[in-house]
Design an enzyme around this catalytic site. Structure first.
Site, PDB file in Angstrom:
ATOM      1  N   TYR A 216       0.837  -1.201   0.000  1.00  0.00           N
ATOM      2  CA  TYR A 216       0.000   0.000   0.000  1.00  0.00           C
ATOM      3  C   TYR A 216       0.873   1.253   0.000  1.00  0.00           C
ATOM      4  O   TYR A 216       0.630   2.201  -0.764  1.00  0.00           O
ATOM      5  CB  TYR A 216      -0.929  -0.012   1.216  1.00  0.00           C
ATOM      6  CG  TYR A 216      -1.749   1.243   1.360  1.00  0.00           C
ATOM      7  CD1 TYR A 216      -2.766   1.540   0.455  1.00  0.00           C
ATOM      8  CD2 TYR A 216      -1.505   2.137   2.407  1.00  0.00           C
ATOM      9  CE1 TYR A 216      -3.519   2.705   0.586  1.00  0.00           C
ATOM     10  CE2 TYR A 216      -2.251   3.293   2.542  1.00  0.00           C
ATOM     11  CZ  TYR A 216      -3.257   3.574   1.621  1.00  0.00           C
ATOM     12  OH  TYR A 216      -3.986   4.731   1.751  1.00  0.00           O
ATOM     13  N   GLU A 238     -11.942   5.354   3.743  1.00  0.00           N
ATOM     14  CA  GLU A 238     -11.597   6.346   4.773  1.00  0.00           C
ATOM     15  C   GLU A 238     -12.790   6.597   5.694  1.00  0.00           C
ATOM     16  O   GLU A 238     -12.640   6.676   6.912  1.00  0.00           O
ATOM     17  CB  GLU A 238     -11.154   7.660   4.114  1.00  0.00           C
ATOM     18  CG  GLU A 238      -9.848   7.591   3.353  1.00  0.00           C
ATOM     19  CD  GLU A 238      -8.620   7.442   4.232  1.00  0.00           C
ATOM     20  OE1 GLU A 238      -8.753   7.511   5.471  1.00  0.00           O
ATOM     21  OE2 GLU A 238      -7.525   7.255   3.676  1.00  0.00           O
ATOM     22  N   TRP A 246      -6.702   1.689  10.488  1.00  0.00           N
ATOM     23  CA  TRP A 246      -6.599   1.580   9.041  1.00  0.00           C
ATOM     24  C   TRP A 246      -6.291   0.142   8.625  1.00  0.00           C
ATOM     25  O   TRP A 246      -6.730  -0.320   7.578  1.00  0.00           O
ATOM     26  CB  TRP A 246      -5.545   2.533   8.508  1.00  0.00           C
ATOM     27  CG  TRP A 246      -5.438   2.547   7.013  1.00  0.00           C
ATOM     28  CD1 TRP A 246      -4.368   2.203   6.263  1.00  0.00           C
ATOM     29  CD2 TRP A 246      -6.453   2.942   6.078  1.00  0.00           C
ATOM     30  NE1 TRP A 246      -4.634   2.348   4.925  1.00  0.00           N
ATOM     31  CE2 TRP A 246      -5.916   2.799   4.781  1.00  0.00           C
ATOM     32  CE3 TRP A 246      -7.778   3.384   6.218  1.00  0.00           C
ATOM     33  CZ2 TRP A 246      -6.651   3.091   3.637  1.00  0.00           C
ATOM     34  CZ3 TRP A 246      -8.505   3.673   5.066  1.00  0.00           C
ATOM     35  CH2 TRP A 246      -7.941   3.521   3.797  1.00  0.00           C
TER      36      TRP A 246
END
Length: 400
Positions: A216, A238, A246
């Site tokens: 990522y 998000e 996350w």
């Protein structure tokens, strides 16, 4: 806890000692490949002669194979593996000991041998784990110890890439290195063998030691996004992350993709109560009906923006005139919001979006490349910087 887990748990990584030179020499030889060792030894000397020479080199303070350049993995007092590395810029100085020893022990002249490394990287020369300790994650522990010591930026130093060569005949080893986060640099040769030169680049130091996080970071975070499906995907992720880690959201990206029509905002905008129930029943889904309904609401708002502005891409990038921004004042600080995210958050709320507070939107702007917040030592910062506009923002604005 099974036997393998107990052994893995008890492994300790520590600096090598001079009295371990014989064992370390054997591991280095295995890492080098015995055919290569035989080639070094020559027709008039045995592998035992080569081992004697290598043991002497490990005992030295200033050879490339020195115990001072080596870390070992130890289990209940027994060496399970070793890793030897050194600054690439010091190779030729360190190699003098090997050249001198080869003349003394083997009658061989290797003064014109190829360089396997050079300035600009910390080079991992030899990595080996004893057969009885393999498939227990020990090689990874040794590699991570070297990476954390040399490639992770700290307040004291900016870090440097960690490099190595992997033989074309060892694809399994290359897979291990790439899983950890090493990247292909170029193809080369050494000792008559075709090799791939890999490096673990200097990265931002805040992500976890997780292959998914590494991918990522390297391939997505901060890369400018202009595809509508990707815009909706990142905005949805998000927003779903509100109050969660996350990592939890990243682990469920495929679940979100399945639940939310492949992140097609037009389709999600048509979802009704039956879809909410379906999503709630999906294995692995974050079961919050309030958030799920908010994502459907956001898809509808997303479509209204597309209708008004032509695309969400035109809308979101319009706040910066199409420019990616980099804030020098953010270096060394953990920024969670700023005046730009405040402005966009306020506007999105006005347009009907939910779960789009300034902190969420700041994170979103980082993800889609409007803000380049990679640390300046990070290789991605340097790759993205030429297309960024530098913004001198008050150092106290939006810092946590």
């Amino acid at each position: 806890m099974n036997k393998t887990d107990k052994i893995r748990h008890k492994i300790k990584i520590m600096p090598a000692r001079k009295d371990q030179a014989g064992e370390i020499a054997s591991l280095i030889m295995e890492a080098m490949d015995y055919d290569c060792c035989k080639n070094f030894a020559g027709p008039d000397h045995s592998l035992d002669d080569f081992h004697e020479m290598m043991t002497a080199l490990v005992r030295m303070d200033d050879s490339q194979y020195s115990y001072r350049n080596t870390i070992v993995a130890v289990s209940e007092g027994q060496i399970a593996g070793s890793l030897t590395g050194y600054e690439g810029k010091n190779l030729r100085t360190l190699r003098r000991r090997f050249i001198d020893a080869a003349r003394k022990y083997l009658g061989q002249d290797f003064s014109k041998m190829d360089d396997e490394t050079g300035p600009g990287e910390y080079y991992l020369d030899s990595l080996c784990v004893k057969k009885e300790f393999r498939k227990r994650g020990i090689a990874t522990k040794l590699l991570r110890a070297a990476i954390n010591e040399h490639a992770v930026p700290t307040a004291e130093n900016g870090g440097e890439p960690v490099g190595l060569l992997v033989d074309h005949t060892h694809p399994w080893a290359e897979r291990l290195y790439k899983t950890i986060g090493f990247r292909f640099v170029n193809e080369t040769s050494w000792g008559g063998h075709r090799m791939n030169h890999l490096q673990y680049p200097v990265r931002c130091g805040f992500y976890e030691d997780d292959p998914q996080y590494v991918r990522y970071h390297d391939e997505e975070w901060g890369t400018p996004v202009h595809d509508e499906t990707d815009h909706f995907m990142y905005l949805l992720m998000e927003s779903m992350s509100c109050g969660l880690s996350w990592k939890m959201v990243m682990d469920r990206r495929d679940v979100f993709r399945k639940c939310f029509a492949g992140f097609d905002a037009a389709k999600v905008a048509q979802f009704g109560d039956a879809d909410v129930e379906r999503i709630m029943a999906t294995e692995g889904m974050i079961r919050s009906p309030r958030k799920i309904r908010a994502m459907i609401n956001n898809a509808q708002a997303f479509m209204r923006i597309e209708h008004e502005f032509g695309s969400f891409d035109s809308y979101i990038w319009g706040f910066t005139g199409g420019h990616s921004l980099v804030y020098p004042s953010h270096q060394g600080l953990w920024t969670v919001r700023n005046s730009l995210s405040d402005k966009i958050s306020k506007d999105l709320k006005h347009l009907g979006f939910k779960y789009v507070g300034s902190i969420i939107i700041y994170s979103h702007l980082q993800a889609i490349g409007i803000i380049n917040d990679h640390r300046c030592q990070c290789f991605r910062y340097k790759q993205l910087l030429p297309n960024c506009t530098v913004v001198n923002e008050d150092v106290d604005d939006g810092k946590a």
